[in-house]
Motif scaffolding. Structure first.
Motif, PDB file in Angstrom:
ATOM      1  N   ASP A 719     -11.135  11.891  11.216  1.00  0.00           N
ATOM      2  CA  ASP A 719     -11.284  12.583   9.927  1.00  0.00           C
ATOM      3  C   ASP A 719     -10.179  12.247   8.925  1.00  0.00           C
ATOM      4  OD1 ASP A 719     -13.449  13.753  11.112  1.00  0.00           O
ATOM      5  OD2 ASP A 719     -12.406  15.646  11.566  1.00  0.00           O
ATOM      6  N   VAL A 720      -9.524  11.099   9.080  1.00  0.00           N
ATOM      7  CA  VAL A 720      -8.574  10.684   8.047  1.00  0.00           C
ATOM      8  C   VAL A 720      -9.422  10.289   6.842  1.00  0.00           C
ATOM      9  CG1 VAL A 720      -6.803   9.016   7.380  1.00  0.00           C
ATOM     10  CG2 VAL A 720      -6.932   9.821   9.747  1.00  0.00           C
ATOM     11  N   PRO A 721      -9.274  10.979   5.713  1.00  0.00           N
ATOM     12  CA  PRO A 721     -10.160  10.681   4.580  1.00  0.00           C
ATOM     13  C   PRO A 721      -9.993   9.244   4.095  1.00  0.00           C
ATOM     14  CG  PRO A 721      -8.911  12.710   4.205  1.00  0.00           C
ATOM     15  CD  PRO A 721      -8.331  12.065   5.417  1.00  0.00           C
ATOM     16  N   GLY A 722     -11.080   8.678   3.642  1.00  0.00           N
ATOM     17  CA  GLY A 722     -11.050   7.315   3.124  1.00  0.00           C
ATOM     18  C   GLY A 722     -10.012   7.168   2.031  1.00  0.00           C
ATOM     19  N   GLY A 723      -9.262   6.079   2.059  1.00  0.00           N
ATOM     20  CA  GLY A 723      -8.291   5.813   1.007  1.00  0.00           C
ATOM     21  C   GLY A 723      -6.887   6.315   1.306  1.00  0.00           C
ATOM     22  N   VAL A 724      -6.753   7.141   2.357  1.00  0.00           N
ATOM     23  CA  VAL A 724      -5.415   7.670   2.670  1.00  0.00           C
ATOM     24  C   VAL A 724      -4.550   6.589   3.314  1.00  0.00           C
ATOM     25  CG1 VAL A 724      -4.153   9.328   4.109  1.00  0.00           C
ATOM     26  CG2 VAL A 724      -6.186  10.045   2.844  1.00  0.00           C
ATOM     27  N   LEU A 725      -5.140   5.861   4.248  1.00  0.00           N
ATOM     28  CA  LEU A 725      -4.424   4.725   4.848  1.00  0.00           C
ATOM     29  C   LEU A 725      -5.309   3.496   4.716  1.00  0.00           C
ATOM     30  CD1 LEU A 725      -2.144   3.402   6.419  1.00  0.00           C
ATOM     31  CD2 LEU A 725      -3.155   4.237   8.530  1.00  0.00           C
ATOM     32  N   ASN A 726      -4.868   2.555   3.909  1.00  0.00           N
ATOM     33  CA  ASN A 726      -5.617   1.320   3.720  1.00  0.00           C
ATOM     34  C   ASN A 726      -4.837   0.194   4.371  1.00  0.00           C
ATOM     35  OD1 ASN A 726      -7.635   2.385   1.531  1.00  0.00           O
ATOM     36  ND2 ASN A 726      -5.602   3.092   0.947  1.00  0.00           N
ATOM     37  N   LEU A 727      -5.548  -0.704   5.040  1.00  0.00           N
ATOM     38  CA  LEU A 727      -4.860  -1.773   5.759  1.00  0.00           C
ATOM     39  C   LEU A 727      -5.368  -3.116   5.262  1.00  0.00           C
ATOM     40  CD1 LEU A 727      -5.180   0.074   9.149  1.00  0.00           C
ATOM     41  CD2 LEU A 727      -2.997  -0.511   8.097  1.00  0.00           C
ATOM     42  N   VAL A 728      -4.447  -3.915   4.767  1.00  0.00           N
ATOM     43  CA  VAL A 728      -4.812  -5.233   4.253  1.00  0.00           C
ATOM     44  C   VAL A 728      -4.075  -6.277   5.081  1.00  0.00           C
ATOM     45  CG1 VAL A 728      -4.830  -6.755   2.254  1.00  0.00           C
ATOM     46  CG2 VAL A 728      -5.115  -4.291   1.939  1.00  0.00           C
ATOM     47  N   THR A 729      -4.816  -6.972   5.911  1.00  0.00           N
ATOM     48  CA  THR A 729      -4.201  -8.014   6.739  1.00  0.00           C
ATOM     49  C   THR A 729      -4.104  -9.305   5.940  1.00  0.00           C
ATOM     50  OG1 THR A 729      -6.398  -8.507   7.593  1.00  0.00           O
ATOM     51  CG2 THR A 729      -5.029  -7.061   8.920  1.00  0.00           C
ATOM     52  N   GLY A 730      -3.201 -10.182   6.379  1.00  0.00           N
ATOM     53  CA  GLY A 730      -3.087 -11.475   5.700  1.00  0.00           C
ATOM     54  C   GLY A 730      -1.647 -11.902   5.542  1.00  0.00           C
ATOM     55  N   PRO A 731      -1.418 -12.883   4.658  1.00  0.00           N
ATOM     56  CA  PRO A 731      -0.072 -13.457   4.492  1.00  0.00           C
ATOM     57  C   PRO A 731       0.896 -12.449   3.887  1.00  0.00           C
ATOM     58  CG  PRO A 731      -1.575 -14.321   2.828  1.00  0.00           C
ATOM     59  CD  PRO A 731      -2.402 -13.469   3.723  1.00  0.00           C
ATOM     60  N   ARG A 732       1.900 -12.069   4.663  1.00  0.00           N
ATOM     61  CA  ARG A 732       2.725 -10.931   4.246  1.00  0.00           C
ATOM     62  C   ARG A 732       3.515 -11.186   2.974  1.00  0.00           C
ATOM     63  NH1 ARG A 732       6.276  -8.376   7.944  1.00  0.00           N
ATOM     64  NH2 ARG A 732       7.882  -8.269   6.371  1.00  0.00           N
ATOM     65  N   ASP A 733       4.030 -12.399   2.802  1.00  0.00           N
ATOM     66  CA  ASP A 733       4.865 -12.633   1.625  1.00  0.00           C
ATOM     67  C   ASP A 733       4.058 -12.486   0.342  1.00  0.00           C
ATOM     68  OD1 ASP A 733       6.962 -12.989   3.273  1.00  0.00           O
ATOM     69  OD2 ASP A 733       7.011 -15.182   3.130  1.00  0.00           O
ATOM     70  N   ALA A 734       2.893 -13.088   0.333  1.00  0.00           N
ATOM     71  CA  ALA A 734       2.059 -13.026  -0.870  1.00  0.00           C
ATOM     72  C   ALA A 734       1.603 -11.589  -1.124  1.00  0.00           C
ATOM     73  CB  ALA A 734       0.855 -13.942  -0.708  1.00  0.00           C
ATOM     74  N   LEU A 735       1.211 -10.882  -0.070  1.00  0.00           N
ATOM     75  CA  LEU A 735       0.733  -9.506  -0.244  1.00  0.00           C
ATOM     76  C   LEU A 735       1.883  -8.594  -0.686  1.00  0.00           C
ATOM     77  CD1 LEU A 735      -1.624  -9.272   2.871  1.00  0.00           C
ATOM     78  CD2 LEU A 735      -2.278  -9.591   0.476  1.00  0.00           C
ATOM     79  N   THR A 736       3.062  -8.854  -0.155  1.00  0.00           N
ATOM     80  CA  THR A 736       4.234  -8.071  -0.543  1.00  0.00           C
ATOM     81  C   THR A 736       4.488  -8.215  -2.041  1.00  0.00           C
ATOM     82  OG1 THR A 736       5.239  -8.394   1.620  1.00  0.00           O
ATOM     83  CG2 THR A 736       6.710  -7.744  -0.157  1.00  0.00           C
ATOM     84  N   LYS A 737       4.412  -9.437  -2.514  1.00  0.00           N
ATOM     85  CA  LYS A 737       4.691  -9.691  -3.926  1.00  0.00           C
ATOM     86  C   LYS A 737       3.699  -8.922  -4.807  1.00  0.00           C
ATOM     87  CE  LYS A 737       5.799 -13.529  -6.989  1.00  0.00           C
ATOM     88  NZ  LYS A 737       4.660 -13.663  -7.903  1.00  0.00           N
ATOM     89  N   THR A 738       2.427  -8.968  -4.419  1.00  0.00           N
ATOM     90  CA  THR A 738       1.423  -8.247  -5.211  1.00  0.00           C
ATOM     91  C   THR A 738       1.714  -6.753  -5.220  1.00  0.00           C
ATOM     92  OG1 THR A 738      -0.183  -9.892  -4.544  1.00  0.00           O
ATOM     93  CG2 THR A 738      -1.045  -7.877  -5.501  1.00  0.00           C
ATOM     94  N   LEU A 739       2.064  -6.219  -4.071  1.00  0.00           N
ATOM     95  CA  LEU A 739       2.378  -4.785  -4.006  1.00  0.00           C
ATOM     96  C   LEU A 739       3.586  -4.456  -4.873  1.00  0.00           C
ATOM     97  CD1 LEU A 739       1.907  -3.910  -0.227  1.00  0.00           C
ATOM     98  CD2 LEU A 739       0.747  -2.797  -2.148  1.00  0.00           C
ATOM     99  N   ALA A 740       4.602  -5.297  -4.796  1.00  0.00           N
ATOM    100  CA  ALA A 740       5.837  -5.024  -5.534  1.00  0.00           C
ATOM    101  C   ALA A 740       5.605  -5.065  -7.039  1.00  0.00           C
ATOM    102  CB  ALA A 740       6.919  -6.016  -5.136  1.00  0.00           C
ATOM    103  N   GLU A 741       4.709  -5.933  -7.469  1.00  0.00           N
ATOM    104  CA  GLU A 741       4.480  -6.077  -8.908  1.00  0.00           C
ATOM    105  C   GLU A 741       3.453  -5.090  -9.458  1.00  0.00           C
ATOM    106  OE1 GLU A 741       3.385 -10.173  -9.065  1.00  0.00           O
ATOM    107  OE2 GLU A 741       5.473 -10.861  -9.186  1.00  0.00           O
ATOM    108  N   HIS A 742       2.768  -4.396  -8.567  1.00  0.00           N
ATOM    109  CA  HIS A 742       1.660  -3.548  -8.997  1.00  0.00           C
ATOM    110  C   HIS A 742       2.188  -2.245  -9.611  1.00  0.00           C
ATOM    111  CE1 HIS A 742      -2.114  -1.555  -9.171  1.00  0.00           C
ATOM    112  NE2 HIS A 742      -2.747  -2.456  -8.435  1.00  0.00           N
ATOM    113  N   ASP A 743       1.808  -1.977 -10.856  1.00  0.00           N
ATOM    114  CA  ASP A 743       2.344  -0.810 -11.556  1.00  0.00           C
ATOM    115  C   ASP A 743       1.774   0.522 -11.072  1.00  0.00           C
ATOM    116  OD1 ASP A 743       4.197  -2.064 -13.010  1.00  0.00           O
ATOM    117  OD2 ASP A 743       3.070  -2.145 -14.884  1.00  0.00           O
ATOM    118  N   GLU A 744       0.697   0.459 -10.313  1.00  0.00           N
ATOM    119  CA  GLU A 744       0.116   1.714  -9.814  1.00  0.00           C
ATOM    120  C   GLU A 744       0.631   2.041  -8.413  1.00  0.00           C
ATOM    121  OE1 GLU A 744      -2.879   3.556 -11.486  1.00  0.00           O
ATOM    122  OE2 GLU A 744      -1.468   2.794 -12.968  1.00  0.00           O
TER     123      GLU A 744
END
Ligand code: NAI
Length: 808
Positions: A719-744
């Motif tokens: 019963d963990v509601p959708g959107g509470v924990l999202n998991l995005v697998t893949g290349p960590r460096d590139a994904l990290t950069k996107t997260l760091a730059e994301h204003d939201e």
């Protein structure tokens, strides 16, 4: 004969000047020329460069002060470093005695400090004498107390080291106190740089340090402009930087210190709303506006500079304000009867005048009193804009002067929306006679301080600091102490691990070190090879935008599956899903606890399968793999337990208030996980955030992502509601950069390489994310001291201090 009434009615205003004699005598005693305070003595700057300090009310030169250069900053940092060992080794009680002596000293010399501050800054003596100085003394007293209690109240934390502190000119001595008192109380030493416009009270404070016998090097004061600040920021032997000033320079400092391992706190600008509902006591609200925007000539980071008035009372409010403005008095700040003094410097006066002209050009109605301000000094009249468009310059830009921009609203919801329509989030003030309305609105305001039927109140017991681009960190209160502390485990890691980075830590993934060939063969059956998990976004498995998958190999190099190769688009979708899952933040702590317990229960039911997976992928022994799953289940229970027990505080602030220090979630938090203990580290990093109401976008271990993808179904069944924990697998460096730059994305926790840590800090400047990085040092995920608890919970929230009227 005239009656008393006649006299009162016809009496003309007569000035009541405070004498400047003692402050002038002090300046003369120094030949109006000042050196730097390093290692307990006044020393001449190596550069021999000096600059003028002026009195903004008269434009007279008060003194010539040293411009500290590289050699000077080096010497000051070295003195602070040398003093750090013995100072931090003192008992809390010993440090308490020194802080107590400083508090008493401030009181002893309070009038000299107050007059000198008024000469230097231009603010009314009434304010320096009745507000700045009492608050400075209060700050040292309060922190003498924290020094005394440090050894028992803050176990598990250590002093940070040498602190570089850069302060502004609007409350020169008070900002010094806010920085120096907690730093010293927690066992740190300090190199402080006052603002170039107002260095004099800091130099008088240096003399006080000598007077009370503070050990040499514990406090060092280097005067100078932004160049001196830059040297302090760049100095490799500074462990922590505390800055108060413009958002622009704050962002620059975030960028410059990225990846340096320096601890950082930023108190930046604001554009704080002052909200008046139609049932408010309007006369009190008018006095509130006076304190909000004409106090200290409006040069206050948390000044109420946006007036939001409910439509029905807007006209009356404007009328009353204009009348009140006519009766304000601007003039010599040494006159005890003036309301407003001088603006600190010509550059600031020009900035105010320019922005006011812009406001007029944009069509807002500008009102200034009929009288003129004195011509000889840097004065500016109180100014009210009405009908200011919420998106206009005067409603959005920090003017840092006596200028307020007013807009109307109809409903409480609209008031909240307008109030939050800013990149800043320092403070807000709410005026209504309806306690239900006030306490309904307070949690909805995105601001670090909320004042109810009051404004601009400060106290050492209450934390102060911003949300959003107003910076991060708190000053004052128990919460402020942590800016000058570091968890013992983190400090140990950083100092020890440097040399023995690859030394055998107890990790399930230690590349077979605990395993034998036989043991690694899982006996629970090999998971089928054809499972190709997608990404987990918004509670659903979704195909990666790239349409690519990445192969996953087991410890022996066999292909065991594939996972989606997430990219920018996927991160953005995950952030959007997390944004939408705001119901989690609003849910009760009890409800969140229940979901987490259920998650623990469901993971326990599948423990053998997860252990097998761990063993297969990482090559860990079965025993080690089972231990990791057990630890993961216990960690879930730990945070389930905490979700309704990690409370805020009620601070005992004076005046007729209590201050509710509410812990609020940060919002959407990115988490980038290491490869070590891939199941346990993922849960250790995401659960504290989730338990306290944040929504998370996590990038699981790049090397062992199947542990995370196996969790999808456990999350679904718990019963963990959708959107509470999202998991995005893949290349960590590139994904990290996107997260760091994301204003939201409001905050980002990163455990990985030193380079990755630097990237996170640098790329997060845009919206000033709260970041927590490990600078490349390993963490033992099995050790409850360093992998769970206090520091994780503390960093998962931000404190909002709500000042509520209470008692009489
Ligand atoms: P500022 O941010 O430049 O100055 C604050 C302090 O930072 C001073 O001690 C200054 O010498 C130092 N500094 C400047 N450049 C630096 C650098 N590159 N590295 C390290 N330290 C540096 O603020 P300024 O120019 O005095 O005022 C400009 C505007 O900033 C004001 O109009 C106001 O909007 C805002 N401000 C906000 C304050 C607040 O309390 N939030 C305080 C002062 C200014």
């Amino acid at each position: 004969n005239p009656t008393v009434k006649d006299i009162f009615d016809t009496m003309d205003y007569g000035p009541a000047p405070e004498s400047a004699a003692s402050a002038v005598a002090w300046l003369e005693r120094h030949g109006r020329t000042f050196d730097l305070f390093i290692g307990g003595a006044f020393v001449r700057s190596a550069s021999e460069e000096r600059f003028d300090v002026i009195n903004p009310a008269t434009r007279e030169v008060l003194a010539r002060v040293s411009q500290a250069g590289e050699q000077d900053v080096d010497a000051a940092v070295a003195a602070a470093r040398k003093a750090f060992g013995p100072w931090s080794a003192l008992s809390g009680h010993a440090r308490a005695r020194y802080l107590y002596a400083l508090a008493r000293g401030v009181q002893r010399h309070s009038r000299l400090f107050a007059v000198l501050e008024t000469l230097d800054n231009g603010k009314p003596i009434r304010e320096t004498r009745d507000l700045d100085l009492p608050l400075v003394a209060r700050h040292f007293y309060h922190h003498a107390g924290w020094a005394q209690l440090r050894d028992t109240e803050l176990v598990g934390y250590e002093s940070v080291g040498v602190c570089g502190q850069i302060i502004p000119w609007n409350f020169p001595l008070l900002m010094l106190a806010w920085k120096v008192a907690p730093a010293l109380a927690m066992g740190n030493t300090v190199v402080l740089k006052p603002a170039e416009f107002t260095p004099l009270t800091a130099l008088l404070f240096a003399e006080l340090c000598q007077e009370v016998g503070l050990p040499p090097g514990v406090v060092n004061i280097v005067t100078g402009d932004g160049r001196t600040g830059e040297l302090l920021v760049a100095h490799p032997d500074v462990d922590k930087l505390a800055f108060t000033g413009s958002t622009e320079v704050g962002k620059l400092i975030r960028e410059k210190t990225a990846g340096s391992g320096k601890k950082l706190s930023l108190e930046l600008g604001g554009k704080s709303p002052f909200i008046v509902f139609d049932d408010a006591d309007l006369d009190s609200a008018v006095e509130g506006v006076v304190d909000a925007i004409w106090f200290n000539q409006g040069q206050v980071c948390c000044a109420g500079s946006r007036l939001l008035v409910q439509e029905g009372v807007a006209e009356r409010m404007t009328h009353k304000l204009r009348e009140r403005m006519e009766r304000l008095r601007v003039g010599s700040p040494l006159d005890k009867a003036v309301d407003m003094g001088a603006i600190v410097a010509p550059v600031q006066l020009e900035k105010i005048a320019r922005l006011v002209e812009q406001g007029k050009a944009e069509g807002a109605t500008c009102y200034q009193p009929s009288w003129a301000v004195p011509e000889e000094g840097l004065f500016y009249p109180p100014t009210l804009f009405t009908n200011a468009h919420p998106a206009s310059t005067v409603a959005q830009v920090e003017i840092f002067g006596p200028v307020i921009a007013s807009t109307t609203f109809r409903t409480p919801a609209e008031a909240v929306e307008l109030a939050n329509h800013t990149r800043y989030g320092l403070a807000a003030s709410v005026w209504t006679e309806n306690v239900n309305l006030a306490l309904d609105v307070a949690p909805k305001l995105k601001a670090g301080v909320v004042w109810i039927n009051c404004t601009n109140l400060f106290d050492a017991a209450s934390g102060f600091g911003g949300y959003k681009e107003s910076g991060f960190g708190r000053e004052g209160g128990r919460e402020g102490l942590f800016e000058y502390l570091v968890p013992s485990w983190e400090k140990r890691q950083k100092s020890e691990v440097r040399s023995q980075k690859s030394g055998g830590r107890r990790q399930a993934t230690s590349e077979g070190s605990e395993s034998t060939a036989d043991e690694t063969l899982p006996s629970f059956g090999m998971p089928p090879i054809d499972r190709t998990p997608k990404l987990y976004i918004g509670g659903k498995q979704v195909r990666p935008d790239s349409g690519y998958s990445l192969p996953v190999f087991d410890a022996k190099g066999n292909l065991v599956g594939e996972v989606g190769e997430g990219n920018r688009k996927d991160v953005r979708n995950a952030v959007e899903a997390a944004r939408k899952a705001s119901g989690w933040t609003k849910a009760t702590a009890h409800a969140r606890a229940q979901v987490l317990y259920y998650l623990g229960e469901n993971l326990a039911a599948r423990a053998p399968e997860f252990a097998a997976r761990l063993s297969q992928l990482t090559g860990a022994s079965r025993r080690a793999a089972e231990a990791e799953v057990e630890a993961a289940i216990e960690r879930i229970f730990f945070y389930a337990a905490y979700s309704d027990k990690y409370d805020g505080a009620v601070h005992a602030t004076p005046v007729r208030n209590v201050t509710l220090a509410m812990l609020e979630p940060l919002g959407v938090v990115g988490v980038v996980c290491p490869d070590e203990a891939p199941l346990l580290s993922l849960l250790s990093l995401t659960l504290p955030l989730i338990a306290l109401g944040n929504r998370v976008v996590a990038v699981p271990s790049e090397r062992y992502p199947l542990l995370a993808t196996d969790l999808y179904t456990v999350l679904d069944t718990s019963d963990v509601p959708g959107g509470v924990l999202n998991l995005v697998t893949g290349p960590r460096d590139a994904l990290t950069k996107t997260l760091a730059e994301h204003d939201e994305v409001d905050a980002l926790w990163y455990v990985g390489t030193a380079e990755g840590s630097a990237l996170v800090e640098r790329a997060s400047v845009g919206n000033l994310k709260r970041t927590w990085v490990n600078d490349g040092y390993a963490r033992d995920w099995f050790d409850p001291v360093q992998a769970q608890g206090g520091e994780y919970l503390r960093r998962a929230v931000q404190v909002k201090n709500i000042w509520v009227p209470y008692g009489e």
